[in-house]
Design a protein around this motif. Structure first.
Motif, PDB file in Angstrom:
ATOM      1  N   GLU A   1       4.091 -53.488  10.273  1.00  0.00           N
ATOM      2  CA  GLU A   1       3.773 -52.450   9.295  1.00  0.00           C
ATOM      3  C   GLU A   1       2.393 -51.854   9.557  1.00  0.00           C
ATOM      4  OE1 GLU A   1       5.835 -53.076   4.953  1.00  0.00           O
ATOM      5  OE2 GLU A   1       3.958 -54.050   5.366  1.00  0.00           O
ATOM      6  N   GLY A   2       2.332 -50.568   9.671  1.00  0.00           N
ATOM      7  CA  GLY A   2       1.048 -49.903   9.864  1.00  0.00           C
ATOM      8  C   GLY A   2       0.567 -49.857  11.300  1.00  0.00           C
ATOM      9  N   GLY A   3       1.306 -50.452  12.212  1.00  0.00           N
ATOM     10  CA  GLY A   3       0.922 -50.429  13.622  1.00  0.00           C
ATOM     11  C   GLY A   3      -0.103 -51.497  13.969  1.00  0.00           C
ATOM     12  N   TYR A   4      -0.559 -51.454  15.206  1.00  0.00           N
ATOM     13  CA  TYR A   4      -1.426 -52.507  15.728  1.00  0.00           C
ATOM     14  C   TYR A   4      -2.814 -52.016  16.119  1.00  0.00           C
ATOM     15  CZ  TYR A   4       3.271 -54.466  16.463  1.00  0.00           C
ATOM     16  OH  TYR A   4       4.551 -54.890  16.299  1.00  0.00           O
ATOM     17  N   LEU A   5      -3.087 -50.752  15.965  1.00  0.00           N
ATOM     18  CA  LEU A   5      -4.291 -50.135  16.509  1.00  0.00           C
ATOM     19  C   LEU A   5      -5.593 -50.788  16.070  1.00  0.00           C
ATOM     20  CD1 LEU A   5      -5.438 -47.845  18.232  1.00  0.00           C
ATOM     21  CD2 LEU A   5      -5.430 -46.419  16.180  1.00  0.00           C
ATOM     22  N   ASP A   6      -5.692 -51.181  14.814  1.00  0.00           N
ATOM     23  CA  ASP A   6      -6.981 -51.669  14.312  1.00  0.00           C
ATOM     24  C   ASP A   6      -7.000 -53.162  13.980  1.00  0.00           C
ATOM     25  OD1 ASP A   6      -5.267 -51.255  12.205  1.00  0.00           O
ATOM     26  OD2 ASP A   6      -6.748 -50.348  10.890  1.00  0.00           O
ATOM     27  N   ILE A   7      -6.164 -53.947  14.673  1.00  0.00           N
ATOM     28  CA  ILE A   7      -6.168 -55.395  14.481  1.00  0.00           C
ATOM     29  C   ILE A   7      -7.344 -56.000  15.235  1.00  0.00           C
ATOM     30  CG2 ILE A   7      -4.962 -57.570  14.907  1.00  0.00           C
ATOM     31  CD1 ILE A   7      -2.321 -56.053  14.606  1.00  0.00           C
ATOM     32  N   HIS A   8      -8.246 -56.637  14.510  1.00  0.00           N
ATOM     33  CA  HIS A   8      -9.354 -57.347  15.148  1.00  0.00           C
ATOM     34  C   HIS A   8      -8.834 -58.660  15.727  1.00  0.00           C
ATOM     35  CE1 HIS A   8     -13.649 -59.171  14.805  1.00  0.00           C
ATOM     36  NE2 HIS A   8     -13.333 -58.855  16.029  1.00  0.00           N
ATOM     37  N   TYR A   9      -8.145 -59.447  14.882  1.00  0.00           N
ATOM     38  CA  TYR A   9      -7.483 -60.640  15.400  1.00  0.00           C
ATOM     39  C   TYR A   9      -6.342 -61.064  14.493  1.00  0.00           C
ATOM     40  CZ  TYR A   9     -10.815 -63.035  12.252  1.00  0.00           C
ATOM     41  OH  TYR A   9     -11.567 -63.427  11.177  1.00  0.00           O
ATOM     42  N   LEU A  10      -5.451 -61.831  15.088  1.00  0.00           N
ATOM     43  CA  LEU A  10      -4.287 -62.386  14.421  1.00  0.00           C
ATOM     44  C   LEU A  10      -4.441 -63.903  14.403  1.00  0.00           C
ATOM     45  CD1 LEU A  10      -1.213 -62.560  13.534  1.00  0.00           C
ATOM     46  CD2 LEU A  10      -0.706 -62.555  15.989  1.00  0.00           C
ATOM     47  N   ASP A  11      -4.309 -64.505  13.236  1.00  0.00           N
ATOM     48  CA  ASP A  11      -4.260 -65.956  13.141  1.00  0.00           C
ATOM     49  C   ASP A  11      -2.805 -66.377  12.993  1.00  0.00           C
ATOM     50  OD1 ASP A  11      -7.000 -66.715  13.286  1.00  0.00           O
ATOM     51  OD2 ASP A  11      -7.284 -65.958  11.251  1.00  0.00           O
ATOM     52  N   VAL A  12      -2.341 -67.187  13.929  1.00  0.00           N
ATOM     53  CA  VAL A  12      -1.004 -67.760  13.869  1.00  0.00           C
ATOM     54  C   VAL A  12      -1.185 -69.169  13.330  1.00  0.00           C
ATOM     55  CG1 VAL A  12       1.050 -68.383  15.179  1.00  0.00           C
ATOM     56  CG2 VAL A  12      -0.282 -66.368  15.844  1.00  0.00           C
TER      57      VAL A  12
ATOM     58  N   PRO B   1      -5.279 -62.884  25.039  1.00  0.00           N
ATOM     59  CA  PRO B   1      -6.677 -63.248  24.792  1.00  0.00           C
ATOM     60  C   PRO B   1      -6.776 -63.975  23.460  1.00  0.00           C
ATOM     61  CG  PRO B   1      -6.332 -60.934  24.295  1.00  0.00           C
ATOM     62  CD  PRO B   1      -5.046 -61.452  24.857  1.00  0.00           C
ATOM     63  N   GLY B   2      -7.222 -65.206  23.488  1.00  0.00           N
ATOM     64  CA  GLY B   2      -7.290 -65.948  22.243  1.00  0.00           C
ATOM     65  C   GLY B   2      -7.793 -67.353  22.431  1.00  0.00           C
ATOM     66  N   MET B   3      -7.621 -68.130  21.366  1.00  0.00           N
ATOM     67  CA  MET B   3      -8.083 -69.515  21.390  1.00  0.00           C
ATOM     68  C   MET B   3      -7.268 -70.352  20.426  1.00  0.00           C
ATOM     69  SD  MET B   3     -11.639 -69.025  19.355  1.00  0.00           S
ATOM     70  CE  MET B   3     -11.716 -69.382  17.625  1.00  0.00           C
ATOM     71  N   GLU B   4      -7.274 -71.642  20.665  1.00  0.00           N
ATOM     72  CA  GLU B   4      -6.632 -72.579  19.764  1.00  0.00           C
ATOM     73  C   GLU B   4      -7.600 -72.876  18.625  1.00  0.00           C
ATOM     74  OE1 GLU B   4      -4.165 -76.764  20.172  1.00  0.00           O
ATOM     75  OE2 GLU B   4      -5.258 -75.969  21.900  1.00  0.00           O
ATOM     76  N   THR B   5      -7.074 -72.986  17.412  1.00  0.00           N
ATOM     77  CA  THR B   5      -7.882 -73.301  16.234  1.00  0.00           C
ATOM     78  C   THR B   5      -7.343 -74.569  15.573  1.00  0.00           C
ATOM     79  OG1 THR B   5      -6.536 -72.026  14.675  1.00  0.00           O
ATOM     80  CG2 THR B   5      -8.299 -70.831  15.831  1.00  0.00           C
ATOM     81  N   GLU B   6      -8.023 -75.022  14.535  1.00  0.00           N
ATOM     82  CA  GLU B   6      -7.556 -76.205  13.802  1.00  0.00           C
ATOM     83  C   GLU B   6      -6.201 -75.984  13.154  1.00  0.00           C
ATOM     84  OE1 GLU B   6     -10.223 -77.877  10.955  1.00  0.00           O
ATOM     85  OE2 GLU B   6     -11.888 -77.943  12.380  1.00  0.00           O
ATOM     86  N   THR B   7      -5.921 -74.748  12.760  1.00  0.00           N
ATOM     87  CA  THR B   7      -4.676 -74.449  12.044  1.00  0.00           C
ATOM     88  C   THR B   7      -3.631 -73.753  12.894  1.00  0.00           C
ATOM     89  OG1 THR B   7      -5.599 -72.365  11.247  1.00  0.00           O
ATOM     90  CG2 THR B   7      -5.854 -74.299   9.819  1.00  0.00           C
ATOM     91  N   GLY B   8      -3.930 -73.479  14.149  1.00  0.00           N
ATOM     92  CA  GLY B   8      -2.977 -72.797  15.014  1.00  0.00           C
ATOM     93  C   GLY B   8      -3.655 -72.104  16.171  1.00  0.00           C
ATOM     94  N   TYR B   9      -3.557 -70.774  16.176  1.00  0.00           N
ATOM     95  CA  TYR B   9      -4.097 -69.969  17.268  1.00  0.00           C
ATOM     96  C   TYR B   9      -4.680 -68.671  16.727  1.00  0.00           C
ATOM     97  CZ  TYR B   9      -1.443 -73.190  20.095  1.00  0.00           C
ATOM     98  OH  TYR B   9      -0.963 -74.337  20.667  1.00  0.00           O
TER      99      TYR B   9
ATOM    100  N   ILE C   1      -5.465 -64.834  18.067  1.00  0.00           N
ATOM    101  CA  ILE C   1      -5.224 -63.867  19.133  1.00  0.00           C
ATOM    102  C   ILE C   1      -6.102 -62.653  18.868  1.00  0.00           C
ATOM    103  CG2 ILE C   1      -3.479 -62.489  20.321  1.00  0.00           C
ATOM    104  CD1 ILE C   1      -3.042 -65.603  20.325  1.00  0.00           C
ATOM    105  N   PHE C   2      -6.860 -62.233  19.858  1.00  0.00           N
ATOM    106  CA  PHE C   2      -7.808 -61.134  19.692  1.00  0.00           C
ATOM    107  C   PHE C   2      -7.199 -59.793  20.079  1.00  0.00           C
ATOM    108  CE2 PHE C   2     -10.479 -64.872  20.622  1.00  0.00           C
ATOM    109  CZ  PHE C   2     -11.182 -64.913  19.436  1.00  0.00           C
ATOM    110  N   GLY C   3      -7.335 -58.822  19.168  1.00  0.00           N
ATOM    111  CA  GLY C   3      -6.970 -57.446  19.476  1.00  0.00           C
ATOM    112  C   GLY C   3      -8.161 -56.733  20.087  1.00  0.00           C
ATOM    113  N   TYR C   4      -9.347 -57.078  19.599  1.00  0.00           N
ATOM    114  CA  TYR C   4     -10.607 -56.532  20.109  1.00  0.00           C
ATOM    115  C   TYR C   4     -11.584 -57.691  20.255  1.00  0.00           C
ATOM    116  CZ  TYR C   4      -9.103 -51.807  18.999  1.00  0.00           C
ATOM    117  OH  TYR C   4      -8.424 -50.625  18.951  1.00  0.00           O
ATOM    118  N   ALA C   5     -12.396 -57.622  21.271  1.00  0.00           N
ATOM    119  CA  ALA C   5     -13.453 -58.622  21.455  1.00  0.00           C
ATOM    120  C   ALA C   5     -14.760 -57.876  21.655  1.00  0.00           C
ATOM    121  CB  ALA C   5     -13.151 -59.493  22.663  1.00  0.00           C
TER     122      ALA C   5
END
Length: 99
Positions: free
Chosen positions: A44-55, A76-84, A86-90
């Motif tokens: 919804e709303g597209g992906y253009l302005d996603i800074h990051y996604l937490d899975v 581009p991303g990293m593993e976190t305590e709760t999942g992952y 993913i970076f849209g912008y760095a």
């Protein structure tokens, strides 16, 4: 990241028997509520302005499976305590690792 990669994530999560939850943080700082619906809500709303996604994974098995999927997509991303995350912008000052 481009729309193709975001769609690869979305389609991979849809295909899972038990998809993980997710939350998006946008460039302007807005954070969505935690959601589990990947088919419509995620795109919804597209992906253009996603800074990051937490899975957000909820079991060791799901965490391992999601990690394997994300590594195949090579994101581009990293593993976190709760999942992952993913970076849209760095930022230009940091090093970005890939899953």
């Amino acid at each position: 990241m481009n729309n193709t990669k975001w769609n690869e994530i979305r389609l991979a999560m849809i295909s899972m028997k038990s998809p993980p939850l997710w939350k998006i943080t946008y460039i302007n700082g807005y954070e969505t509520a935690v959601d589990g619906e990947w088919f419509y809500h995620f795109s919804e709303g597209g992906y253009l302005d996603i800074h990051y996604l937490d899975v957000i994974t909820n079991s060791v098995e799901q965490h391992a499976l999601v990690g394997a999927i994300l590594r195949i997509i090579h994101l581009p991303g990293m593993e976190t305590e709760t999942g992952y995350r993913i970076f849209g912008y760095a930022d230009s000052f940091g090093n970005v690792n890939y899953l």
